[in-house]
Design a protein around this motif. Structure first.
Motif, mmCIF file in Angstrom:
data_model
loop_
_atom_site.group_PDB
_atom_site.id
_atom_site.type_symbol
_atom_site.label_atom_id
_atom_site.label_comp_id
_atom_site.label_asym_id
_atom_site.label_seq_id
_atom_site.Cartn_x
_atom_site.Cartn_y
_atom_site.Cartn_z
ATOM 1 N N GLY A 45 0.816 -1.218 0.000
ATOM 2 C CA GLY A 45 0.000 0.000 0.000
ATOM 3 C C GLY A 45 0.846 1.262 0.000
ATOM 4 O O GLY A 45 0.497 2.250 -0.655
ATOM 5 N N SER A 46 1.965 1.240 0.714
ATOM 6 C CA SER A 46 2.871 2.396 0.720
ATOM 7 C C SER A 46 3.445 2.634 -0.668
ATOM 8 O O SER A 46 3.524 3.777 -1.137
ATOM 9 N N LEU B 125 3.099 5.649 -5.841
ATOM 10 C CA LEU B 125 2.899 5.585 -7.284
ATOM 11 C C LEU B 125 1.699 6.428 -7.714
ATOM 12 O O LEU B 125 1.785 7.216 -8.662
ATOM 13 N N PHE B 126 0.567 6.291 -7.017
ATOM 14 C CA PHE B 126 -0.647 7.028 -7.378
ATOM 15 C C PHE B 126 -0.480 8.531 -7.176
ATOM 16 O O PHE B 126 -0.866 9.321 -8.044
ATOM 17 N N ALA C 276 9.221 2.043 0.392
ATOM 18 C CA ALA C 276 8.275 1.641 -0.655
ATOM 19 C C ALA C 276 7.547 2.848 -1.234
ATOM 20 O O ALA C 276 7.343 2.935 -2.452
ATOM 21 N N ALA C 277 7.143 3.793 -0.386
ATOM 22 C CA ALA C 277 6.490 5.007 -0.880
ATOM 23 C C ALA C 277 7.442 5.807 -1.762
ATOM 24 O O ALA C 277 7.041 6.326 -2.817
ATOM 25 N N TYR D 13 9.244 7.446 -7.151
ATOM 26 C CA TYR D 13 10.288 7.381 -8.185
ATOM 27 C C TYR D 13 9.743 6.715 -9.457
ATOM 28 O O TYR D 13 9.967 7.211 -10.571
ATOM 29 N N CYS D 14 9.060 5.590 -9.295
ATOM 30 C CA CYS D 14 8.520 4.876 -10.460
ATOM 31 C C CYS D 14 7.496 5.724 -11.227
ATOM 32 O O CYS D 14 7.398 5.622 -12.446
#
Length: 123
Positions: A43-44, A49-50, A112-113, A118-119
């Motif tokens: 979720g992070s 990403l969102f 992860a966030a 970055y992605c």
């Protein structure tokens, strides 16, 4: 009213996925609740990403953003269960797993966030 329905739909879907993942991964005999750990890290990444994608495309506040970031990620991740599981580990005297779970979740969640953000720049 439309935004409330989008949050409701996304949150419901996120909660269903959280339940399925937690049911599968938390059924192990290990002391660390891997299901909650997994959904919070995933979720992070997803919210990074969102949000990154929404900022890049100037879509903050759009229906898709509300459905995915606010609704889905809000229903998918769980701070309350994370908190309860940590206090249970601490109360039981399982300090090693408490430290691994608590600090591992926080550290990897932030990483992860950041990876999600970055992605989103690559798309």
């Amino acid at each position: 009213m439309k935004n409330i329905l989008l949050v409701f739909l996304g949150g419901g879907l996120g909660s269903i996925f959280r339940y399925l993942i937690s049911k599968f991964l938390n059924s192990t005999d290990l002391n660390i609740p891997w299901g909650t750990f997994a959904v919070n890290i995933i979720g992070s990444f997803l919210i990074g990403l969102f949000i990154g994608s929404a900022i890049k495309h100037n879509n903050l506040g759009t229906p898709l953003y509300i459905l995915l970031a606010t609704g889905f990620c809000g229903g998918f991740t769980t701070f309350s269960t994370f908190s309860f599981e940590n206090q249970a580990l601490f109360k039981s005297g399982d300090f090693l797993n408490f430290i691994i779970y608590a600090f591992g979740s926080l550290f990897l969640g932030i990483i992860a966030a950041a990876i999600g953000l970055y992605c989103s720049k690559l798309t």
